[in-house]
Design a protein around this motif. Structure first.
Motif, PDB file in Angstrom:
ATOM      1  N   GLN A  45       2.139  -0.192  -0.255  1.00 12.16           N
ATOM      2  CA  GLN A  45       1.178   0.905  -0.386  1.00 12.16           C
ATOM      3  C   GLN A  45       1.320   1.913   0.748  1.00 12.16           C
ATOM      4  O   GLN A  45       1.215   3.120   0.534  1.00 12.16           O
ATOM      5  N   LEU A  46       1.546   1.429   1.958  1.00 13.52           N
ATOM      6  CA  LEU A  46       1.666   2.325   3.110  1.00 13.52           C
ATOM      7  C   LEU A  46       2.986   3.102   3.119  1.00 13.52           C
ATOM      8  O   LEU A  46       3.057   4.185   3.698  1.00 13.52           O
ATOM      9  N   GLN A  47       4.024   2.499   2.562  1.00 17.55           N
ATOM     10  CA  GLN A  47       5.350   3.116   2.527  1.00 17.55           C
ATOM     11  C   GLN A  47       5.917   3.382   3.923  1.00 17.55           C
ATOM     12  O   GLN A  47       6.529   4.415   4.182  1.00 17.55           O
ATOM     13  N   VAL A  48       5.685   2.441   4.847  1.00 18.75           N
ATOM     14  CA  VAL A  48       6.325   2.489   6.166  1.00 18.75           C
ATOM     15  C   VAL A  48       7.234   1.277   6.267  1.00 18.75           C
ATOM     16  O   VAL A  48       6.973   0.239   5.667  1.00 18.75           O
ATOM     17  N   THR A  49       8.297   1.401   7.029  1.00 13.73           N
ATOM     18  CA  THR A  49       9.242   0.291   7.145  1.00 13.73           C
ATOM     19  C   THR A  49       8.787  -0.707   8.204  1.00 13.73           C
ATOM     20  O   THR A  49       7.982  -0.395   9.070  1.00 13.73           O
ATOM     21  N   ALA A  50       9.354  -1.901   8.124  1.00 16.58           N
ATOM     22  CA  ALA A  50       9.068  -2.948   9.107  1.00 16.58           C
ATOM     23  C   ALA A  50       9.703  -2.634  10.457  1.00 16.58           C
ATOM     24  O   ALA A  50       9.481  -3.339  11.424  1.00 16.58           O
ATOM     25  N   ARG A  51      10.460  -1.561  10.524  1.00 17.76           N
ATOM     26  CA  ARG A  51      11.044  -1.135  11.804  1.00 17.76           C
ATOM     27  C   ARG A  51       9.970  -0.521  12.704  1.00 17.76           C
ATOM     28  O   ARG A  51      10.010  -0.657  13.911  1.00 17.76           O
ATOM     29  N   SER A  52       8.987   0.129  12.111  1.00 14.45           N
ATOM     30  CA  SER A  52       7.896   0.728  12.887  1.00 14.45           C
ATOM     31  C   SER A  52       6.937  -0.376  13.337  1.00 14.45           C
ATOM     32  O   SER A  52       6.854  -1.443  12.732  1.00 14.45           O
ATOM     33  N   LEU A  53       6.192  -0.104  14.393  1.00 11.76           N
ATOM     34  CA  LEU A  53       5.229  -1.090  14.875  1.00 11.76           C
ATOM     35  C   LEU A  53       4.110  -1.304  13.860  1.00 11.76           C
ATOM     36  O   LEU A  53       3.664  -2.430  13.645  1.00 11.76           O
ATOM     37  N   LEU A  54       3.666  -0.228  13.220  1.00 15.13           N
ATOM     38  CA  LEU A  54       2.646  -0.355  12.187  1.00 15.13           C
ATOM     39  C   LEU A  54       3.156  -1.239  11.058  1.00 15.13           C
ATOM     40  O   LEU A  54       2.468  -2.174  10.621  1.00 15.13           O
ATOM     41  N   GLY A  55       4.349  -0.967  10.568  1.00 17.56           N
ATOM     42  CA  GLY A  55       4.920  -1.765   9.492  1.00 17.56           C
ATOM     43  C   GLY A  55       5.116  -3.216   9.893  1.00 17.56           C
ATOM     44  O   GLY A  55       4.903  -4.128   9.090  1.00 17.56           O
ATOM     45  N   ALA A  56       5.502  -3.447  11.147  1.00 17.84           N
ATOM     46  CA  ALA A  56       5.701  -4.812  11.635  1.00 17.84           C
ATOM     47  C   ALA A  56       4.396  -5.593  11.654  1.00 17.84           C
ATOM     48  O   ALA A  56       4.346  -6.752  11.230  1.00 17.84           O
ATOM     49  N   VAL A  57       3.323  -4.975  12.129  1.00 16.13           N
ATOM     50  CA  VAL A  57       2.017  -5.648  12.168  1.00 16.13           C
ATOM     51  C   VAL A  57       1.526  -5.922  10.755  1.00 16.13           C
ATOM     52  O   VAL A  57       1.031  -7.004  10.450  1.00 16.13           O
ATOM     53  N   VAL A  58       1.685  -4.949   9.862  1.00 21.44           N
ATOM     54  CA  VAL A  58       1.231  -5.109   8.476  1.00 21.44           C
ATOM     55  C   VAL A  58       2.009  -6.208   7.766  1.00 21.44           C
ATOM     56  O   VAL A  58       1.425  -7.036   7.066  1.00 21.44           O
TER      57      VAL A  58
END
Length: 127
Positions: A45-58
């Motif tokens: 839903q967020l469409q951010v990758t796991a490379r970003s800190l936000l994506g990693a936490v999610v």
């Protein structure tokens, strides 16, 4: 819209950096357990990758509880418990919420937490 494989299969994931910050931090931090299916759905839903800190936490956690519950960062599977204000035992809701600091004095202004505030009431912050 990117598919889940594009968002999760990254060369340099951000999760190791998050774990390093948790271990080396000067305040307490608890990583809440993740529900993998809910985490992947939230990342999609967020469409951010796991490379970003936000994506990693999610992708990798249910959230973070910092400084004995004074600060909560929702992860991918915080879900209804987090939205309802239910947090792990020993991490009760904060009584007050910092909303801004004043430019002249630099002191933080506080407001009651949502449980003590009137619903639908907005506060204006002077610039």
């Amino acid at each position: 819209m990117r598919d889940i494989a594009e968002l999760t299969d990254v060369d340099d994931p951000g999760w190791p950096a998050v774990l390093d910050a948790v271990r080396e931090g000067q305040t307490s931090c608890e990583v809440l357990p993740a529900d993998p299916e809910a985490c992947r759905a939230t990342l999609l839903q967020l469409q951010v990758t796991a490379r970003s800190l936000l994506g990693a936490v999610v992708l990798n956690s249910g959230g973070l509880v910092l400084h004995h519950g004074w600060l909560r960062v929702y992860g991918g599977s915080g879900g209804a418990d987090a939205a309802a204000g239910r947090v792990p035992r020993g991490h009760g809701p904060a009584a007050r919420l910092i909303t801004r600091s004043t430019p002249r004095t630099g002191r933080a202004r506080t407001a009651p937490s949502r449980s003590g505030a009137r619903a639908g009431r907005r506060r204006r912050c002077a610039a």
